[in-house]
Write a protein that holds these residues in place. Structure first.
Motif, PDB file in Angstrom:
ATOM      1  N   GLU A   1     -82.915 -33.688 -85.661  1.00  0.00           N
ATOM      2  CA  GLU A   1     -82.541 -32.622 -86.581  1.00  0.00           C
ATOM      3  C   GLU A   1     -82.655 -33.135 -88.003  1.00  0.00           C
ATOM      4  N   HIS A   2     -83.008 -32.245 -88.915  1.00  0.00           N
ATOM      5  CA  HIS A   2     -83.207 -32.695 -90.292  1.00  0.00           C
ATOM      6  C   HIS A   2     -82.703 -31.658 -91.288  1.00  0.00           C
ATOM      7  N   THR A   3     -82.475 -32.121 -92.482  1.00  0.00           N
ATOM      8  CA  THR A   3     -82.077 -31.263 -93.592  1.00  0.00           C
ATOM      9  C   THR A   3     -82.697 -31.829 -94.861  1.00  0.00           C
ATOM     10  N   TYR A   4     -82.684 -31.042 -95.918  1.00  0.00           N
ATOM     11  CA  TYR A   4     -83.283 -31.456 -97.181  1.00  0.00           C
ATOM     12  C   TYR A   4     -82.240 -31.518 -98.288  1.00  0.00           C
ATOM     13  N   MET A   5     -82.419 -32.473 -99.172  1.00  0.00           N
ATOM     14  CA  MET A   5     -81.627 -32.538-100.401  1.00  0.00           C
ATOM     15  C   MET A   5     -82.606 -32.382-101.557  1.00  0.00           C
ATOM     16  N   ASN A   6     -82.369 -31.409-102.403  1.00  0.00           N
ATOM     17  CA  ASN A   6     -83.246 -31.141-103.534  1.00  0.00           C
ATOM     18  C   ASN A   6     -83.118 -32.219-104.610  1.00  0.00           C
TER      19      ASN A   6
ATOM     20  N   VAL B   1     -85.550 -35.164-100.764  1.00  0.00           N
ATOM     21  CA  VAL B   1     -85.421 -36.143 -99.682  1.00  0.00           C
ATOM     22  C   VAL B   1     -85.092 -35.390 -98.398  1.00  0.00           C
ATOM     23  N   GLU B   2     -85.742 -35.789 -97.307  1.00  0.00           N
ATOM     24  CA  GLU B   2     -85.496 -35.201 -95.998  1.00  0.00           C
ATOM     25  C   GLU B   2     -84.711 -36.212 -95.169  1.00  0.00           C
ATOM     26  N   LEU B   3     -83.552 -35.787 -94.653  1.00  0.00           N
ATOM     27  CA  LEU B   3     -82.674 -36.679 -93.883  1.00  0.00           C
ATOM     28  C   LEU B   3     -82.689 -36.266 -92.414  1.00  0.00           C
ATOM     29  N   PHE B   4     -82.681 -37.256 -91.516  1.00  0.00           N
ATOM     30  CA  PHE B   4     -82.816 -37.017 -90.081  1.00  0.00           C
ATOM     31  C   PHE B   4     -81.626 -37.575 -89.303  1.00  0.00           C
ATOM     32  N   SER B   5     -81.365 -36.953 -88.159  1.00  0.00           N
ATOM     33  CA  SER B   5     -80.250 -37.369 -87.310  1.00  0.00           C
ATOM     34  C   SER B   5     -80.584 -38.581 -86.444  1.00  0.00           C
TER      35      SER B   5
ATOM     36  N   GLY C   1     -76.244 -30.269-100.245  1.00  0.00           N
ATOM     37  CA  GLY C   1     -77.203 -30.335 -99.151  1.00  0.00           C
ATOM     38  C   GLY C   1     -77.090 -31.582 -98.306  1.00  0.00           C
ATOM     39  N   ALA C   2     -76.174 -32.464 -98.651  1.00  0.00           N
ATOM     40  CA  ALA C   2     -76.034 -33.722 -97.906  1.00  0.00           C
ATOM     41  C   ALA C   2     -75.399 -33.476 -96.542  1.00  0.00           C
ATOM     42  N   PRO C   3     -75.985 -34.057 -95.486  1.00  0.00           N
ATOM     43  CA  PRO C   3     -75.354 -33.957 -94.171  1.00  0.00           C
ATOM     44  C   PRO C   3     -74.141 -34.886 -94.112  1.00  0.00           C
ATOM     45  N   SER C   4     -73.288 -34.691 -93.110  1.00  0.00           N
ATOM     46  CA  SER C   4     -72.120 -35.571 -92.983  1.00  0.00           C
ATOM     47  C   SER C   4     -72.547 -36.989 -92.614  1.00  0.00           C
ATOM     48  N   TRP C   5     -73.691 -37.124 -91.938  1.00  0.00           N
ATOM     49  CA  TRP C   5     -74.259 -38.448 -91.632  1.00  0.00           C
ATOM     50  C   TRP C   5     -75.733 -38.292 -91.309  1.00  0.00           C
ATOM     51  N   ALA C   6     -76.473 -39.388 -91.379  1.00  0.00           N
ATOM     52  CA  ALA C   6     -77.899 -39.396 -91.027  1.00  0.00           C
ATOM     53  C   ALA C   6     -78.298 -40.814 -90.663  1.00  0.00           C
ATOM     54  N   ARG C   7     -79.379 -40.936 -89.879  1.00  0.00           N
ATOM     55  CA  ARG C   7     -79.870 -42.250 -89.454  1.00  0.00           C
ATOM     56  C   ARG C   7     -81.146 -42.676 -90.161  1.00  0.00           C
ATOM     57  N   SER C   8     -81.883 -41.714 -90.741  1.00  0.00           N
ATOM     58  CA  SER C   8     -83.113 -42.058 -91.436  1.00  0.00           C
ATOM     59  C   SER C   8     -83.429 -40.983 -92.468  1.00  0.00           C
ATOM     60  N   PHE C   9     -84.305 -41.338 -93.409  1.00  0.00           N
ATOM     61  CA  PHE C   9     -84.685 -40.381 -94.449  1.00  0.00           C
ATOM     62  C   PHE C   9     -86.024 -40.763 -95.051  1.00  0.00           C
ATOM     63  N   VAL C  10     -86.651 -39.784 -95.697  1.00  0.00           N
ATOM     64  CA  VAL C  10     -87.945 -39.978 -96.343  1.00  0.00           C
ATOM     65  C   VAL C  10     -87.971 -39.135 -97.620  1.00  0.00           C
ATOM     66  N   PHE C  11     -88.515 -39.711 -98.678  1.00  0.00           N
ATOM     67  CA  PHE C  11     -88.711 -38.989 -99.930  1.00  0.00           C
ATOM     68  C   PHE C  11     -90.068 -38.327 -99.849  1.00  0.00           C
ATOM     69  N   LEU C  12     -90.099 -37.022-100.056  1.00  0.00           N
ATOM     70  CA  LEU C  12     -91.342 -36.263 -99.890  1.00  0.00           C
ATOM     71  C   LEU C  12     -92.247 -36.439-101.094  1.00  0.00           C
TER      72      LEU C  12
END
Length: 110
Positions: A86-91, A75-79, A98-109
Protein backbone atom coordinates in the motif's frame (compact mmCIF):
# COMPACT_ATOMS: atom_id res chain seq x y z
CA UNK A 1 47.21 27.44 -45.76
CA UNK A 2 46.91 31.12 -44.73
CA UNK A 3 47.06 31.84 -41.01
CA UNK A 4 43.56 33.37 -40.89
CA UNK A 5 42.15 30.16 -42.43
CA UNK A 6 43.98 28.02 -39.82
CA UNK A 7 42.64 30.28 -37.07
CA UNK A 8 39.08 29.95 -38.43
CA UNK A 9 39.38 26.14 -38.55
CA UNK A 10 40.84 26.05 -35.05
CA UNK A 11 37.97 28.21 -33.77
CA UNK A 12 35.41 26.01 -35.54
CA UNK A 13 36.99 22.90 -33.95
CA UNK A 14 37.01 24.52 -30.52
CA UNK A 15 33.31 25.43 -30.83
CA UNK A 16 32.45 21.87 -31.89
CA UNK A 17 34.47 20.46 -29.00
CA UNK A 18 32.78 22.86 -26.58
CA UNK A 19 29.34 21.82 -27.82
CA UNK A 20 30.21 18.13 -27.45
CA UNK A 21 31.52 18.71 -23.92
CA UNK A 22 28.35 20.61 -23.05
CA UNK A 23 26.21 17.72 -24.29
CA UNK A 24 28.19 15.25 -22.17
CA UNK A 25 27.85 17.45 -19.10
CA UNK A 26 24.12 17.88 -19.69
CA UNK A 27 23.68 14.11 -19.92
CA UNK A 28 25.77 13.57 -16.79
CA UNK A 29 23.71 16.17 -14.94
CA UNK A 30 20.40 14.50 -15.78
CA UNK A 31 20.33 12.62 -12.46
CA UNK A 32 18.29 14.77 -10.15
CA UNK A 33 17.66 15.15 -6.49
CA UNK A 34 14.94 16.68 -4.41
CA UNK A 35 15.99 20.04 -3.02
CA UNK A 36 15.35 20.48 0.69
CA UNK A 37 15.12 17.97 3.49
CA UNK A 38 12.99 14.96 4.41
CA UNK A 39 12.91 13.60 7.93
CA UNK A 40 11.47 10.65 9.81
CA UNK A 41 11.98 8.66 13.01
CA UNK A 42 13.32 5.12 12.95
CA UNK A 43 13.80 3.24 16.23
CA UNK A 44 13.26 6.53 18.12
CA UNK A 45 16.16 8.17 16.25
CA UNK A 46 15.43 11.20 14.04
CA UNK A 47 16.82 10.77 10.52
CA UNK A 48 17.25 13.72 8.16
CA UNK A 49 17.94 13.39 4.44
CA UNK A 50 19.22 16.52 2.74
CA UNK A 51 18.62 16.78 -1.04
CA UNK A 52 17.67 13.06 -1.38
CA UNK A 53 18.00 11.40 -4.80
CA UNK A 54 14.96 11.08 -7.08
CA UNK A 55 13.82 7.70 -8.37
CA UNK A 56 15.74 5.48 -5.94
CA UNK A 57 13.76 3.33 -3.49
CA UNK A 58 14.98 3.73 0.09
CA UNK A 59 14.05 0.86 2.43
CA UNK A 60 14.12 1.24 6.19
CA UNK A 61 15.35 -1.49 8.56
CA UNK A 62 12.32 -0.99 10.81
CA UNK A 63 9.08 0.90 10.18
CA UNK A 64 9.62 4.63 10.10
CA UNK A 65 7.26 7.15 11.70
CA UNK A 66 6.69 10.91 11.86
CA UNK A 67 7.55 11.65 8.22
CA UNK A 68 8.04 15.28 7.17
CA UNK A 69 8.56 16.43 3.60
CA UNK A 70 10.26 19.80 3.18
CA UNK A 71 11.62 19.06 -0.30
CA UNK A 72 10.47 20.40 -3.66
CA UNK A 73 9.51 16.86 -4.76
CA UNK A 74 6.56 14.52 -4.15
CA UNK A 75 7.52 11.46 -2.11
CA UNK A 76 5.71 8.12 -2.34
CA UNK A 77 5.70 6.04 0.86
CA UNK A 78 5.05 2.28 0.96
CA UNK A 79 3.91 -0.19 3.60
CA UNK A 80 6.43 -2.88 2.53
CA UNK A 81 10.19 -2.91 1.86
CA UNK A 82 11.38 -2.37 -1.72
CA UNK A 83 8.67 0.21 -2.50
CA UNK A 84 5.87 -2.36 -2.57
CA UNK A 85 2.50 -2.69 -0.87
CA UNK A 86 0.00 0.00 0.00
CA UNK A 87 1.24 3.49 -0.74
CA UNK A 88 0.47 7.14 -0.21
CA UNK A 89 1.94 10.42 -1.42
CA UNK A 90 3.31 13.44 0.38
CA UNK A 91 3.31 16.62 -1.70
CA UNK A 92 6.30 18.97 -1.91
CA UNK A 93 6.76 21.26 1.11
CA UNK A 94 3.83 19.56 2.87
CA UNK A 95 5.51 18.99 6.23
CA UNK A 96 3.34 16.40 8.01
CA UNK A 97 0.35 16.61 5.64
CA UNK A 98 -0.31 13.26 3.96
CA UNK A 99 2.14 11.38 6.15
CA UNK A 100 1.18 7.80 6.99
CA UNK A 101 1.43 6.62 10.60
CA UNK A 102 4.33 4.39 9.49
CA UNK A 103 6.09 3.17 6.33
CA UNK A 104 8.87 0.74 5.38
CA UNK A 105 10.14 2.34 2.17
CA UNK A 106 9.84 5.47 0.06
CA UNK A 107 10.90 7.03 -3.23
CA UNK A 108 11.15 10.64 -4.38
CA UNK A 109 9.38 10.97 -7.72
CA UNK A 110 11.40 12.45 -10.58
Amino acid sequence: MPSHRRAALALKGAVALGCAAGAVLAAAGSASAAVGFFSYSEQSVRQILSDPPDGRCLTLVTPGRDFRNFTDTTVELFSLPGCHGEHTYMNPHSGLVGAPSWARSFVFLP
